[in-house]
Design a protein around this motif. Structure first.
Motif, PDB file in Angstrom:
ATOM      1  N   LEU A   1      34.460  50.075  39.127  1.00 48.50           N
ATOM      2  CA  LEU A   1      34.463  50.588  40.642  1.00 48.50           C
ATOM      3  C   LEU A   1      35.852  50.279  41.201  1.00 48.50           C
ATOM      4  CD1 LEU A   1      30.670  49.193  41.270  1.00 48.50           C
ATOM      5  CD2 LEU A   1      31.993  51.513  41.204  1.00 48.50           C
ATOM      6  N   ALA A   2      36.664  49.145  40.912  1.00 48.57           N
ATOM      7  CA  ALA A   2      37.859  48.724  41.432  1.00 48.57           C
ATOM      8  C   ALA A   2      38.701  49.564  41.180  1.00 48.57           C
ATOM      9  CB  ALA A   2      38.104  47.378  41.224  1.00 48.57           C
ATOM     10  N   GLY A   3      38.681  50.605  40.155  1.00 46.58           N
ATOM     11  CA  GLY A   3      39.603  51.471  39.861  1.00 46.58           C
ATOM     12  C   GLY A   3      40.680  51.111  38.833  1.00 46.58           C
ATOM     13  N   VAL A   4      40.280  49.931  37.830  1.00 49.75           N
ATOM     14  CA  VAL A   4      41.170  49.445  36.975  1.00 49.75           C
ATOM     15  C   VAL A   4      40.971  50.632  35.577  1.00 49.75           C
ATOM     16  CG1 VAL A   4      41.777  47.667  35.368  1.00 49.75           C
ATOM     17  CG2 VAL A   4      40.776  47.270  37.624  1.00 49.75           C
ATOM     18  N   PRO A   5      42.029  51.314  35.218  1.00 54.85           N
ATOM     19  CA  PRO A   5      41.863  52.240  34.099  1.00 54.85           C
ATOM     20  C   PRO A   5      41.448  52.015  32.847  1.00 54.85           C
ATOM     21  CG  PRO A   5      43.865  52.605  35.322  1.00 54.85           C
ATOM     22  CD  PRO A   5      43.400  51.074  35.777  1.00 54.85           C
ATOM     23  N   VAL A   6      42.002  50.653  32.427  1.00 52.78           N
ATOM     24  CA  VAL A   6      41.646  50.373  30.964  1.00 52.78           C
ATOM     25  C   VAL A   6      41.016  49.012  30.947  1.00 52.78           C
ATOM     26  CG1 VAL A   6      42.845  49.407  28.816  1.00 52.78           C
ATOM     27  CG2 VAL A   6      43.936  51.512  30.053  1.00 52.78           C
ATOM     28  N   ARG A   7      39.842  48.892  30.246  1.00 47.71           N
ATOM     29  CA  ARG A   7      39.143  47.697  30.100  1.00 47.71           C
ATOM     30  C   ARG A   7      38.897  47.282  28.565  1.00 47.71           C
ATOM     31  NH1 ARG A   7      37.862  51.362  33.617  1.00 47.71           N
ATOM     32  NH2 ARG A   7      36.482  52.392  32.046  1.00 47.71           N
ATOM     33  N   ILE A   8      38.995  46.133  28.305  1.00 51.15           N
ATOM     34  CA  ILE A   8      39.200  45.572  27.176  1.00 51.15           C
ATOM     35  C   ILE A   8      38.125  44.275  27.004  1.00 51.15           C
ATOM     36  CG2 ILE A   8      40.182  44.710  24.916  1.00 51.15           C
ATOM     37  CD1 ILE A   8      42.854  46.152  26.301  1.00 51.15           C
ATOM     38  N   ASN A   9      37.583  44.061  25.937  1.00 52.25           N
ATOM     39  CA  ASN A   9      36.725  42.749  25.922  1.00 52.25           C
ATOM     40  C   ASN A   9      37.058  42.296  24.519  1.00 52.25           C
ATOM     41  OD1 ASN A   9      33.939  41.294  24.722  1.00 52.25           O
ATOM     42  ND2 ASN A   9      34.715  40.741  26.706  1.00 52.25           N
ATOM     43  N   GLY A  10      37.426  41.015  24.449  1.00 54.79           N
ATOM     44  CA  GLY A  10      37.620  40.342  22.995  1.00 54.79           C
ATOM     45  C   GLY A  10      36.648  39.543  22.441  1.00 54.79           C
TER      46      GLY A  10
ATOM     47  N   ARG B   1      42.762  44.205  45.263  1.00 53.56           N
ATOM     48  CA  ARG B   1      44.193  43.896  45.759  1.00 53.56           C
ATOM     49  C   ARG B   1      45.242  43.935  44.738  1.00 53.56           C
ATOM     50  NH1 ARG B   1      46.381  38.949  46.561  1.00 53.56           N
ATOM     51  NH2 ARG B   1      44.204  37.704  46.031  1.00 53.56           N
ATOM     52  N   LEU B   2      44.869  43.590  43.593  1.00 52.57           N
ATOM     53  CA  LEU B   2      46.216  43.394  42.510  1.00 52.57           C
ATOM     54  C   LEU B   2      46.235  44.696  41.805  1.00 52.57           C
ATOM     55  CD1 LEU B   2      44.776  40.145  40.531  1.00 52.57           C
ATOM     56  CD2 LEU B   2      46.597  40.424  42.230  1.00 52.57           C
ATOM     57  N   ARG B   3      45.249  45.621  41.914  1.00 47.69           N
ATOM     58  CA  ARG B   3      45.482  46.960  41.047  1.00 47.69           C
ATOM     59  C   ARG B   3      46.214  46.675  39.695  1.00 47.69           C
ATOM     60  NH1 ARG B   3      44.464  50.853  44.485  1.00 47.69           N
ATOM     61  NH2 ARG B   3      45.844  52.444  43.552  1.00 47.69           N
ATOM     62  N   PRO B   4      45.655  46.127  39.004  1.00 50.39           N
ATOM     63  CA  PRO B   4      45.962  45.951  37.373  1.00 50.39           C
ATOM     64  C   PRO B   4      45.758  47.360  36.743  1.00 50.39           C
ATOM     65  CG  PRO B   4      43.994  44.937  37.624  1.00 50.39           C
ATOM     66  CD  PRO B   4      44.137  45.363  39.020  1.00 50.39           C
ATOM     67  N   ALA B   5      46.530  47.521  35.740  1.00 52.77           N
ATOM     68  CA  ALA B   5      46.445  48.415  34.782  1.00 52.77           C
ATOM     69  C   ALA B   5      45.323  48.318  33.806  1.00 52.77           C
ATOM     70  CB  ALA B   5      47.475  48.806  33.929  1.00 52.77           C
ATOM     71  N   ILE B   6      45.274  46.992  33.524  1.00 49.65           N
ATOM     72  CA  ILE B   6      44.176  46.653  32.391  1.00 49.65           C
ATOM     73  C   ILE B   6      43.310  45.542  32.945  1.00 49.65           C
ATOM     74  CG2 ILE B   6      43.925  45.835  29.853  1.00 49.65           C
ATOM     75  CD1 ILE B   6      46.617  47.126  29.817  1.00 49.65           C
ATOM     76  N   LEU B   7      42.151  45.405  32.707  1.00 53.88           N
ATOM     77  CA  LEU B   7      41.071  44.092  32.715  1.00 53.88           C
ATOM     78  C   LEU B   7      41.017  43.871  31.289  1.00 53.88           C
ATOM     79  CD1 LEU B   7      39.567  42.198  34.563  1.00 53.88           C
ATOM     80  CD2 LEU B   7      37.636  43.619  33.451  1.00 53.88           C
ATOM     81  N   HIS B   8      41.560  42.570  30.711  1.00 53.26           N
ATOM     82  CA  HIS B   8      41.251  41.970  29.532  1.00 53.26           C
ATOM     83  C   HIS B   8      40.375  41.037  29.753  1.00 53.26           C
ATOM     84  CE1 HIS B   8      43.226  40.790  25.352  1.00 53.26           C
ATOM     85  NE2 HIS B   8      41.971  40.547  25.402  1.00 53.26           N
ATOM     86  N   SER B   9      39.132  41.060  29.159  1.00 50.96           N
ATOM     87  CA  SER B   9      37.990  39.951  29.453  1.00 50.96           C
ATOM     88  C   SER B   9      37.766  39.433  28.138  1.00 50.96           C
ATOM     89  CB  SER B   9      36.811  40.432  30.021  1.00 50.96           C
ATOM     90  OG  SER B   9      36.055  41.337  29.212  1.00 50.96           O
ATOM     91  N   TYR B  10      37.427  37.969  28.214  1.00 53.78           N
ATOM     92  CA  TYR B  10      37.197  37.195  26.767  1.00 53.78           C
ATOM     93  C   TYR B  10      35.869  36.914  26.701  1.00 53.78           C
ATOM     94  CZ  TYR B  10      42.553  37.509  26.779  1.00 53.78           C
ATOM     95  OH  TYR B  10      43.710  37.959  26.880  1.00 53.78           O
ATOM     96  N   ASN B  11      35.358  37.114  25.478  1.00 50.76           N
ATOM     97  CA  ASN B  11      34.083  36.570  25.102  1.00 50.76           C
ATOM     98  C   ASN B  11      32.881  36.870  26.000  1.00 50.76           C
ATOM     99  OD1 ASN B  11      34.930  35.558  22.665  1.00 50.76           O
ATOM    100  ND2 ASN B  11      35.314  33.354  23.361  1.00 50.76           N
ATOM    101  N   LEU B  12      31.690  36.431  25.756  1.00 46.58           N
ATOM    102  CA  LEU B  12      30.448  37.061  26.558  1.00 46.58           C
ATOM    103  C   LEU B  12      30.372  36.377  27.847  1.00 46.58           C
ATOM    104  CD1 LEU B  12      27.441  37.840  26.024  1.00 46.58           C
ATOM    105  CD2 LEU B  12      26.986  35.687  25.541  1.00 46.58           C
ATOM    106  N   ASN B  13      31.037  35.145  28.036  1.00 49.16           N
ATOM    107  CA  ASN B  13      31.083  34.991  29.353  1.00 49.16           C
ATOM    108  C   ASN B  13      31.581  35.907  30.600  1.00 49.16           C
ATOM    109  OD1 ASN B  13      29.724  32.255  29.038  1.00 49.16           O
ATOM    110  ND2 ASN B  13      31.730  31.348  28.256  1.00 49.16           N
ATOM    111  N   ALA B  14      32.670  36.440  30.141  1.00 48.18           N
ATOM    112  CA  ALA B  14      33.239  37.527  30.963  1.00 48.18           C
ATOM    113  C   ALA B  14      33.014  38.969  30.841  1.00 48.18           C
ATOM    114  CB  ALA B  14      34.657  37.135  30.851  1.00 48.18           C
TER     115      ALA B  14
END
Length: 393
Positions: free
Chosen positions: A107-116, A85-98
């Motif tokens: 699968l939702a089509g988010v082009p860029v995925r980052i984990n910190g 629904r949101l169609r973000p350009a980036i998913l930025h997840s934080y730490n092991l929990n995410a």
């Protein structure tokens, strides 16, 4: 994708938005990043508290997925639907929990995925849990970047997890050295009930296992026994809320330290509170780059910290503070005693700490570093460039 003609959307995925160093710096980055560069949404796997009110940038959307304990496959499905629904350009997840939610984003089509990687849990302070390591390795193909906020964590990511260099980056924390500053010449120290002529040892952070406040409390009791002549002058402040706060209050009573230890819970006036301290202490058993220590150093406080994670990268032993082994109350008491007995050492190390923050940990540099990461990954995704006019200004 983000709406045509609008700035790309970054969806920040965090376990819970509550009082804490990671959360505070996340909010700072959102508030300070140029409005025309990126829009932001914060997705909480569990929920959020009034801390969310610190987000001052207009238009930042906040969501809670109410994740239940365990695997909770329903949360993966809920995130997938929300991202569609949101169609973000980036998913930025934080730490092991995410970290495990990158496949849903793909699968939702988010082009860029980052984990910190901003630190580890108290249950696994050295990152030895084989299941946690396996999960991180399994998620590597789904991420474009797995950064860390300390050199120690970057090395661990590369050597233990196997993050390739092209997906690895160091993004240091930053501190607002204008907001966090020492007392000006002639300025009266803020009074939070400590009284004049006292020596206040303080810490700020969420009251949870990984911070090991119990050891700090024990070290304070040992310090008073070690320095009987100064015992009446000593006070301890532990500022922050968290699940272990009730137990910590009970421990204060059991040690007969009522009236000597201040436990106010979460506060919004931390910069003023820091200016009421004489010495800062951090007793964590695991850390990334501790923002609370940087705030204390910016306030020109000497710092006693544990030799874990990124703490030694922040506290220069014998220059801006003193380092001790984790879970060693005797060693921490001995280090604190040096500052109690030597005001000139407090001043010298405090001044060196502020200079170090101003040189290496500026807030504008931190914000620019994250924006540059977003920009570079957006540029790398050719399919993304076709969908959005530009990710860079």
């Amino acid at each position: 994708m983000s709406r045509p003609g609008s700035a790309p959307l970054v969806a920040h995925l965090i376990y819970r938005l509550d009082f804490g160093g990671l959360e505070n710096l996340l909010v700072e980055r959102i508030n300070r990043m140029p409005a025309g560069a990126y829009r932001h949404a914060v997705i909480c796997l569990t929920g959020h508290t009034d801390f969310a009110r610190r987000i001052s940038k207009p238009g930042v959307e906040l969501y809670a997925l109410d994740k239940q304990p365990g695997l909770s496959l329903a949360t993966h499905a809920a995130l997938f639907k929300l991202l569609r629904r949101l169609r973000p350009a980036i998913l930025h997840s934080y730490n092991l929990n995410a970290v495990e939610y990158a496949p849903a984003a793909l699968l939702a089509g988010v082009p860029v995925r980052i984990n910190g990687l901003h630190g580890r849990d108290a249950s696994d302070p050295e990152g030895r849990n084989p299941k946690h390591r396996l999960l991180r390795r399994l998620m590597l193909p789904f991420y474009d970047c797995c950064y860390a906020n300390s050199a120690d964590m970057v090395a661990w990511n590369r050597q233990v997890i196997g993050v390739p260099e092209r997906k690895s980056r160091l993004l240091s924390n930053g501190i607002d050295a204008e907001r966090f500053h020492p007392l000006a010449s002639g300025e009266v120290r803020p009074d939070f009930g400590f009284g004049p002529g006292l020596i206040v040892i303080g810490t700020v952070g969420r009251v949870q296992d990984v911070k090991d406040h119990a050891t700090l409390l024990e070290a304070f009791a040992l310090l008073r026994a070690r320095l009987p002549q100064q015992a009446a002058q000593l006070r301890l402040a532990i500022v922050g809320d968290g699940p272990l706060l009730p137990a910590l209050r009970e421990r204060v009573a059991a040690l007969a330290l009522d009236g000597l230890v201040w436990l106010p819970g979460a506060r919004n006036d931390v910069s003023d509170i820091l200016r009421s301290f004489d010495v800062y202490a951090i007793s964590s058993i695991a850390e990334g780059t501790p923002g609370s220590v940087l705030e204390a150093m910016a306030t020109a406080l000497p710092a006693v910290g544990t030799r874990v994670g990124g703490v030694p990268e922040v506290i220069a032993d014998g220059v801006t503070g003193l380092l001790v082994a984790p879970r060693d109350a005797n060693a921490m008491a001995a280090a604190l005693a040096r500052y109690v007995q030597d005001p000139s050492l407090r001043a010298v190390h405090g001044a060196a700490g502020r200079a170090r923050v101003q040189t290496h940990y500026s807030m504008p540099a931190m914000v620019a570093g994250y924006q540059a990461l977003y920009d570079s990954l957006c540029e790398r995704k050719t399919i993304f460039r076709k969908s959005i006019t530009s990710c860079v200004e």
